[in-house]
Design a protein around this motif. Structure first.
Motif, PDB file in Angstrom:
ATOM      1  N   GLU A  89      10.170  85.937  83.304  1.00 23.05           N
ATOM      2  CA  GLU A  89      10.217  87.343  82.897  1.00 23.05           C
ATOM      3  C   GLU A  89      10.544  88.198  84.117  1.00 23.05           C
ATOM      4  N   LEU A 125       7.060  74.675  77.412  1.00 22.38           N
ATOM      5  CA  LEU A 125       7.840  75.916  77.352  1.00 22.38           C
ATOM      6  C   LEU A 125       7.614  76.669  78.657  1.00 22.38           C
ATOM      7  N   LYS A 157       5.739  81.805  83.360  1.00 22.65           N
ATOM      8  CA  LYS A 157       4.616  81.545  82.463  1.00 22.65           C
ATOM      9  C   LYS A 157       4.834  80.205  81.770  1.00 22.65           C
ATOM     10  N   ALA A 184      13.859  81.491  78.583  1.00 21.80           N
ATOM     11  CA  ALA A 184      12.893  80.447  78.227  1.00 21.80           C
ATOM     12  C   ALA A 184      13.597  79.101  78.173  1.00 21.80           C
ATOM     13  N   ARG A 198       8.714  80.038  80.625  1.00 22.19           N
ATOM     14  CA  ARG A 198       9.318  81.351  80.387  1.00 22.19           C
ATOM     15  C   ARG A 198       9.353  82.145  81.694  1.00 22.19           C
ATOM     16  N   GLU A 204      12.695  75.102  77.045  1.00 24.82           N
ATOM     17  CA  GLU A 204      11.703  74.272  76.357  1.00 24.82           C
ATOM     18  C   GLU A 204      12.304  72.911  76.006  1.00 24.82           C
ATOM     19  N   SER A 260       5.685  74.346  73.628  1.00 30.99           N
ATOM     20  CA  SER A 260       6.882  74.685  72.864  1.00 30.99           C
ATOM     21  C   SER A 260       6.713  74.285  71.402  1.00 30.99           C
ATOM     22  N   THR A 299      14.039  88.123  79.646  1.00 34.64           N
ATOM     23  CA  THR A 299      13.335  86.843  79.642  1.00 34.64           C
ATOM     24  C   THR A 299      14.335  85.704  79.466  1.00 34.64           C
TER      25      THR A 299
END
Length: 445
Positions: free
Chosen positions: A441, A437, A427, A378, A439, A380, A431, A376
């Motif tokens: 994956e 946020l 996704k 991320a 993300r 933010e 945050s 993953t």
């Protein structure tokens, strides 16, 4: 749905059933014929004994001395009979009592002849008969032996039932063998179905050579079709890219005209031109992103160090006016690697980082993590985040959302399409920093 498997199997089982039914019929007839030959042999043997014991008495009346001692011949209506007759009279077995055997229309003289007839007591009998001349100066004598056909019929029926049961079991066994044969015969086609999934995922994939020469023409035809599809897709991508790049020069000219119009005081007209140019540029960027995503799907793979890509992107954004005012936090392990090409990962993360930098107030954080079967990344920020009444799909769709101050828009749409092209997914959530946020994956291949 119609199935080649069930069509072949039903055809095979029906053909086997028909063949076994025909076999049952002919085998039953052959068995009956065998019983009749055995009966004819037994009757001929007893007939020869009758002829050996035959003599003509007073008045040329035939006599048998000694008579056969078979118990059936001594019992009235015992099912086994003999009769010797001449124009002067007849001698018969005790089993006939006072009945007569049916006379033939033409009595044979050269050899014994077996025929079917109605018996003396209403039953069907097999009659063996022949004319003999015991005395050269005497009359011809007709020798007949008859046996009830009921035991033969019973034996034939019992044989037919047992044979039918055996053939039914044989039909089940052969049907199972046919099912196995069909499964083995169609197994190469199921392998082709699995290989076709590769063609769906990548236009550059091709079916491997078939192990069976009957399947090879189908494989060649599918590969030829894939070649034609790849050529068409490549041509369409080049045309889309050429069109997009070709439009950039006229757009630059229109932007220059907008600046001149603003300088001479036509601010409202310049704003309209700027909005039109921005919308066209977004459409061009989206089309180029579509073409790039298609290229990524056709050439998956790679081994990229995620931290190096992130740090390079952050360095670029920090040199912009807005990026120089933000604090970037990179929390990506140094050994984290992803099976994506470096340039593809740069485009995926770059679109989202640009959005985050544009809408963040003071800080942007990039974090990466990995497990046994997943990775993953991320991104933010502490910007305004997403509106509570907006769905994820409507946020990612893009359009004019880049101008709305929501921290989303066309960049997210491009990022999601590129991520999905590499086997990942995007996704959205809120945050802890207060903003958006995003993300990404990826599952392990």
């Amino acid at each position: 749905m119609r199935s080649l498997h069930w069509r072949l199997l039903s055809g095979a089982t029906a053909a086997i059933l028909l063949a076994l039914c025909v076999a049952w019929l002919f085998m039953t007839l052959l068995f009956e014929r065998h019983l009749e030959r055995r009966l004819e042999t037994e009757l001929t043997r007893d007939g020869l004994r009758l002829v050996a014991a035959l003599e003509l008495g007073p008045g040329q009346v035939p006599l048998i001395d000694p008579e056969p001692m078979d118990p059936r011949l001594q019992t009235p209506a015992g099912g086994y009979y003999w009769q010797v007759s001449s124009p002067a009279g007849a001698a018969r077995s005790r089993s006939l009592w006072d009945a007569d055997l049916p006379a033939p229309t033409h009595a044979p003289t050269g050899d014994w002849t077996l025929r079917r007839a109605d018996g003396p007591y209403g039953e069907q009998v097999s009659v063996l008969e022949r004319q003999v001349t015991p005395d050269a100066r005497g009359p011809r004598v007709l020798v007949q032996l008859a046996q009830d056909r009921a035991p033969l019929t019973v034996a034939r029926d019992e044989f037919g039932r047992e044979l039918a049961l055996f053939l039914f079991v044989l039909w089940l066994v052969l049907s199972a063998a046919a099912w196995l044969q069909v499964r083995l015969g169609l197994h190469p086609l199921s392998r082709i179905r699995g290989d076709l999934a590769l063609l769906r995922d990548s236009a550059r994939a091709r079916l491997p050579g078939a192990r069976l020469r009957e399947i090879q023409p189908l494989t060649d035809a599918i590969n030829s079709l894939a070649d034609a599809r790849e050529r068409d897709l490549e041509l369409a991508r080049h045309r889309a890219a050429d069109l997009a790049h070709g439009l950039k020069t006229p757009l630059s000219a229109i932007a220059a005209q907008s600046r001149r119009a603003r300088e001479v005081g036509a601010g409202e007209a310049a704003d309209g031109l700027d909005r039109a140019v921005a919308a066209i540029r977004r459409t061009i960027d989206a089309e180029l992103a579509h073409a790039r995503a298609a290229t990524i799907r056709d050439a998956r793979g790679g081994d990229t160090e995620v931290r190096a890509v992130v740090e390079r992107l952050v360095t670029v954004i920090e040199h912009t006016d807005k990026g120089g005012q933000l604090a970037f936090t990179v929390d990506v392990p140094a050994g984290l690697r992803l099976a994506v090409q470096p340039e593809d990962l740069s485009e995926i993360l770059g679109a989202v980082l640009e959005n985050a930098a544009r809408h963040a107030r003071r800080q942007v954080r990039i974090a990466g993590n990995a497990g046994p079967q997943w990775t993953t990344i991320a991104i933010e920020d502490d910007g305004p985040g997403f509106a509570a009444d907006r769905t994820e799909d409507s946020i990612v769709r893009g359009g004019r959302l880049d101008e709305s101050g929501s921290g989303s828009g066309l960049g997210l749409s491009i990022a999601r399409e590129l991520a999905e092209a590499t086997g990942g997914r995007l996704k959205l959530s809120s945050s802890p920093l207060g903003g958006a946020l995003v993300r990404f994956e990826w599952s392990a291949p």
